[in-house]
Write an enzyme that holds these catalytic residues in place. Structure first.
Site, mmCIF file in Angstrom:
data_model
loop_
_atom_site.group_PDB
_atom_site.id
_atom_site.type_symbol
_atom_site.label_atom_id
_atom_site.label_comp_id
_atom_site.label_asym_id
_atom_site.label_seq_id
_atom_site.Cartn_x
_atom_site.Cartn_y
_atom_site.Cartn_z
ATOM 1 C CG ASP A 150 -1.958 1.401 1.272
ATOM 2 O OD1 ASP A 150 -2.127 2.392 0.563
ATOM 3 O OD2 ASP A 150 -2.713 0.696 1.844
ATOM 4 C CB SER B 160 -5.134 17.848 -19.596
ATOM 5 O OG SER B 160 -6.404 17.137 -18.975
ATOM 6 C CE1 TYR C 74 -6.334 12.025 -10.711
ATOM 7 C CE2 TYR C 74 -7.565 13.710 -12.178
ATOM 8 C CZ TYR C 74 -6.422 11.859 -11.964
ATOM 9 O OH TYR C 74 -5.949 11.765 -12.661
ATOM 10 C CE LYS D 123 -2.600 12.212 -10.703
ATOM 11 N NZ LYS D 123 -1.584 10.963 -10.893
ATOM 12 C CB THR E 238 -8.775 3.418 -16.110
ATOM 13 O OG1 THR E 238 -9.058 4.195 -15.783
ATOM 14 C CG2 THR E 238 -8.162 3.060 -17.108
HETATM 15 P P1 NAP Z 1 -6.910 2.835 -12.293
HETATM 16 O O1 NAP Z 1 -6.885 1.720 -13.499
HETATM 17 O O2 NAP Z 1 -8.066 3.587 -11.233
HETATM 18 O O3 NAP Z 1 -5.593 2.366 -11.259
HETATM 19 C C1 NAP Z 1 -4.516 2.464 -10.095
HETATM 20 C C2 NAP Z 1 -4.079 1.953 -9.917
HETATM 21 O O4 NAP Z 1 -2.598 2.682 -8.909
HETATM 22 C C3 NAP Z 1 -4.106 0.639 -9.734
HETATM 23 O O5 NAP Z 1 -3.401 -0.701 -10.024
HETATM 24 C C4 NAP Z 1 -4.487 0.943 -7.931
HETATM 25 O O6 NAP Z 1 -4.150 -0.609 -7.503
HETATM 26 C C5 NAP Z 1 -3.263 1.541 -7.550
HETATM 27 N N1 NAP Z 1 -3.429 1.897 -6.983
HETATM 28 C C6 NAP Z 1 -4.419 2.871 -5.877
HETATM 29 N N2 NAP Z 1 -4.294 3.316 -5.120
HETATM 30 C C7 NAP Z 1 -3.174 2.603 -4.304
HETATM 31 C C8 NAP Z 1 -2.060 2.310 -3.034
HETATM 32 N N3 NAP Z 1 -2.606 3.351 -2.002
HETATM 33 N N4 NAP Z 1 -1.217 1.956 -2.840
HETATM 34 C C9 NAP Z 1 -0.728 1.036 -3.687
HETATM 35 N N5 NAP Z 1 -1.725 1.050 -5.084
HETATM 36 C C10 NAP Z 1 -2.498 1.696 -5.743
HETATM 37 O O7 NAP Z 1 -6.413 4.153 -12.758
HETATM 38 P P2 NAP Z 1 -5.258 4.668 -13.940
HETATM 39 O O8 NAP Z 1 -6.531 5.673 -15.139
HETATM 40 O O9 NAP Z 1 -4.486 3.446 -14.886
HETATM 41 O O10 NAP Z 1 -4.235 5.783 -13.656
HETATM 42 C C11 NAP Z 1 -3.084 5.341 -13.507
HETATM 43 C C12 NAP Z 1 -2.309 6.940 -13.788
HETATM 44 O O11 NAP Z 1 -2.844 7.778 -14.858
HETATM 45 C C13 NAP Z 1 -3.375 8.039 -12.349
HETATM 46 O O12 NAP Z 1 -1.758 8.517 -11.954
HETATM 47 C C14 NAP Z 1 -4.006 8.462 -13.077
HETATM 48 O O13 NAP Z 1 -4.447 9.957 -12.066
HETATM 49 C C15 NAP Z 1 -3.530 8.290 -14.607
HETATM 50 N N6 NAP Z 1 -4.642 9.288 -15.513
HETATM 51 C C16 NAP Z 1 -5.456 9.287 -15.924
HETATM 52 C C17 NAP Z 1 -6.269 8.848 -16.304
HETATM 53 C C18 NAP Z 1 -7.188 8.336 -17.145
HETATM 54 O O14 NAP Z 1 -8.204 8.833 -17.718
HETATM 55 N N7 NAP Z 1 -7.958 6.874 -16.717
HETATM 56 C C19 NAP Z 1 -6.268 10.417 -17.641
HETATM 57 C C20 NAP Z 1 -4.971 10.913 -17.127
HETATM 58 C C21 NAP Z 1 -4.078 10.173 -16.350
HETATM 59 P P3 NAP Z 1 -4.771 -1.449 -6.012
HETATM 60 O O15 NAP Z 1 -6.054 -0.659 -5.865
HETATM 61 O O16 NAP Z 1 -4.802 -2.355 -6.680
HETATM 62 O O17 NAP Z 1 -3.589 -0.721 -5.357
#
Ligand code: NAP
Length: 237
Positions: free
Chosen positions: A63, A144, A156, A160, A191
């Protein structure tokens, strides 16, 4: 020869979503991937996908809100591998979309813990092994919203923005070394995080994690020369 043969990559947020897809892509390019997140089952699914592309992984469930666990990462990577070639920090939480005046203490604690404190501690513990690599590469996932604050996105967005500031300061500090530090903005990707932010949205219209993974992995290659940039990830063709 694959471009990352013989290299070691640490990928956070690798149990699902963008982090999982990037880990598979890095493995496909030859890196041994140390994959982290809390969900053991998700890490095992990523491990299966990595094996399917001929790669190898070390699973490290923990974690990111547990500071002491993060602090052990760098030393244990040095002990086992001697260096870290690639860090991709994809873990992140949306916490809650809410007016700033309505942010509750528990949501604040989680957002600060995962999106900000964990980033600082990760940089702190990974800096020495990344510097020990011949061409260390660090990529932090950004959004962004970091540069464009909007109603309800404050909880959030501030994490960032803070992460981006930390990463760009770090990039300036290591500019004289081979280490390159950049930020990747994937745009909207289908996601869990996106579905929680936009529950009414048709996910089929969005990019998938596998669409953006090659662009993020490209920032991890030795030929990458950008430093401290926010790179809008292009679609894979
Ligand atoms: P996601 O599918 O919700 O995945 C988030 C990941 O973070 C999961 O593997 C989760 O694993 C891990 N995580 C969350 N809390 C945690 C904790 N306390 N300890 C360890 N791991 C933790 O989200 P995603 O969209 O792939 O996001 C990935 C990155 O891309 C993020 O930084 C997000 O801000 C960025 N992003 C995403 C988007 C989008 O549209 N999806 C757009 C811009 C930026 P566990 O829950 O298994 O711990």
């Amino acid at each position: 020869m694959r471009p990352l043969d013989g290299s070691v990559a640490l990928v956070t947020g690798a149990s699902r979503g963008i982090g999982a897809a990037v880990a598979v892509e890095l493995a496909r390019l030859g890196a041994h991937c140390v994959i982290t997140a809390r969900t053991q089952g998700g890490l095992e699914e990523t491990d299966d996908a990595i094996r399917a592309v001929g790669g190898t992984a070390t699973l490290l469930p923990f974690d990111l809100e547990k500071d002491a666990e993060i602090d052990k990462l760098g030393p244990s990577i040095v002990q086992r591998f001697g260096r870290l070639d690639v860090l991709v920090h994809a873990a992140g939480v949306l916490a809650k979309l809410t007016p700033v005046a309505h942010i509750m203490p528990n949501d604040w604690k989680e957002a600060v813990g995962v999106n900000l404190t964990a980033c600082w501690r990760l940089i702190r513990t990974c800096d020495p092994p990344l510097r020990a690599a011949p061409a260390g590469r660090a990529v932090l996932l950004t959004d962004s919203v970091a540069a464009a604050p909007g109603a309800f996105w404050g909880l959030y967005g501030f994490g960032k923005a803070g992460q981006q500031h930390l990463a760009q300061s770090w990039a300036a500090e290591v500019a004289h070394t081979p280490l390159r530090v950049n930020l990747a903005d994937p745009g909207p990707v289908a996601t869990n995080l996106r579905a929680n932010a936009m529950p009414g949205e048709d996910a089929a219209l969005l990019r998938r994690p596998a669409d953006v993974a090659p662009g993020i992995a490209a920032l991890c290659l030795a030929g990458e020369t950008r430093q401290g940039q926010v790179v809008r990830v292009a679609l894979a063709h």
